[in-house]
Design a protein around this motif. Sequence first.
Motif, PDB file in Angstrom:
ATOM      1  N   SER A 194      25.012  44.875  45.303  1.00 11.16           N
ATOM      2  CA  SER A 194      25.227  46.217  45.793  1.00 11.16           C
ATOM      3  C   SER A 194      26.122  46.926  44.799  1.00 11.16           C
ATOM      4  O   SER A 194      27.077  46.353  44.309  1.00 11.16           O
ATOM      5  N   LYS A 232      28.250  48.926  45.349  1.00 11.71           N
ATOM      6  CA  LYS A 232      29.593  49.073  45.914  1.00 11.71           C
ATOM      7  C   LYS A 232      30.382  47.773  45.840  1.00 11.71           C
ATOM      8  O   LYS A 232      31.584  47.763  45.996  1.00 11.71           O
ATOM      9  N   LYS A 233      29.704  46.666  45.617  1.00  9.72           N
ATOM     10  CA  LYS A 233      30.349  45.348  45.573  1.00  9.72           C
ATOM     11  C   LYS A 233      30.490  44.912  44.119  1.00  9.72           C
ATOM     12  O   LYS A 233      29.504  44.799  43.393  1.00  9.72           O
ATOM     13  N   VAL A 281      38.863  50.716  49.592  1.00 10.17           N
ATOM     14  CA  VAL A 281      38.252  49.392  49.493  1.00 10.17           C
ATOM     15  C   VAL A 281      38.039  48.873  50.905  1.00 10.17           C
ATOM     16  O   VAL A 281      38.970  48.849  51.707  1.00 10.17           O
ATOM     17  N   SER A 282      36.808  48.458  51.211  1.00 16.08           N
ATOM     18  CA  SER A 282      36.538  47.952  52.554  1.00 16.08           C
ATOM     19  C   SER A 282      36.741  46.444  52.663  1.00 16.08           C
ATOM     20  O   SER A 282      36.965  45.933  53.753  1.00 16.08           O
ATOM     21  N   ASP A 283      36.664  45.711  51.519  1.00 16.74           N
ATOM     22  CA  ASP A 283      36.816  44.260  51.596  1.00 16.74           C
ATOM     23  C   ASP A 283      37.222  43.683  50.247  1.00 16.74           C
ATOM     24  O   ASP A 283      36.778  44.153  49.200  1.00 16.74           O
ATOM     25  N   PHE A 288      35.500  39.172  45.016  1.00 19.67           N
ATOM     26  CA  PHE A 288      34.577  40.283  45.144  1.00 19.67           C
ATOM     27  C   PHE A 288      35.312  41.414  45.846  1.00 19.67           C
ATOM     28  O   PHE A 288      35.986  41.194  46.844  1.00 19.67           O
ATOM     29  N   THR A 315      34.693  45.159  47.551  1.00 16.96           N
ATOM     30  CA  THR A 315      33.674  46.082  48.041  1.00 16.96           C
ATOM     31  C   THR A 315      34.330  47.422  48.348  1.00 16.96           C
ATOM     32  O   THR A 315      35.298  47.493  49.106  1.00 16.96           O
ATOM     33  N   GLU A 373      34.154  51.483  49.684  1.00 16.15           N
ATOM     34  CA  GLU A 373      33.486  52.199  50.761  1.00 16.15           C
ATOM     35  C   GLU A 373      32.387  53.109  50.237  1.00 16.15           C
ATOM     36  O   GLU A 373      31.457  53.421  50.961  1.00 16.15           O
ATOM     37  N   ALA A 398      33.361  52.763  43.114  1.00 15.43           N
ATOM     38  CA  ALA A 398      33.013  51.546  42.375  1.00 15.43           C
ATOM     39  C   ALA A 398      32.655  51.887  40.936  1.00 15.43           C
ATOM     40  O   ALA A 398      33.054  51.181  40.004  1.00 15.43           O
ATOM     41  N   SER A 449      28.431  43.032  41.136  1.00 20.03           N
ATOM     42  CA  SER A 449      28.118  41.711  41.683  1.00 20.03           C
ATOM     43  C   SER A 449      26.614  41.482  41.620  1.00 20.03           C
ATOM     44  O   SER A 449      25.825  42.363  41.922  1.00 20.03           O
TER      45      SER A 449
END
Length: 162
Positions: free
Chosen positions: A33, A35-36, A68-70, A86, A88, A90, A95, A117
């Motif tokens: 993704s 975003k990742k 950042v969501s994760d 990694f 991720t 939002e 990104a 990723s």
Amino acid sequence: MMKGMMKGMMMMKGGGFGGKGGGKGKGGRYGGSAKKLFVGGMQKTEDGNTVPDEFAVRDFFTSNFGAVSDVKMIRDDEGRAKGYCFVTFENMEDARKALANHAENIIDGQWVDVKVSDGEKPKPGDWICHNCGDLVFASRTECKSCGTAKPAGAGIPRAAPY
């Protein structure tokens, strides 16, 4: 220190950093993704952690590029850091900003390699946790992320031979 300087000089001269995927997101259910992002090259410490730690990674990316969501720090079965994580975001634009900053992604005085990723690619027998959606290796009887037990008959089937 010298290693980081050499990487910076290569970027200025257009040497780039190649690597699998070439910075192109693949999309799809299990593909990467945009975003990742993969963040690698973190030093492993004697106590099984990394420099920078998860909080420094999250703070760096959030304060410099956006929400950042994760942040998922990757560890081995004994809980020791593998030296990468990694991150991720939002949204894709944040990104992209982190990717564009490649030569200057320095956290706690250490340059980290940031690229899109490749995503997790399932192998025969791997299964998707119905509780959290993570891809779980075939050898596991429960999800490493949330602890949900592997359902009977779960597993991605083997590809048919040609």
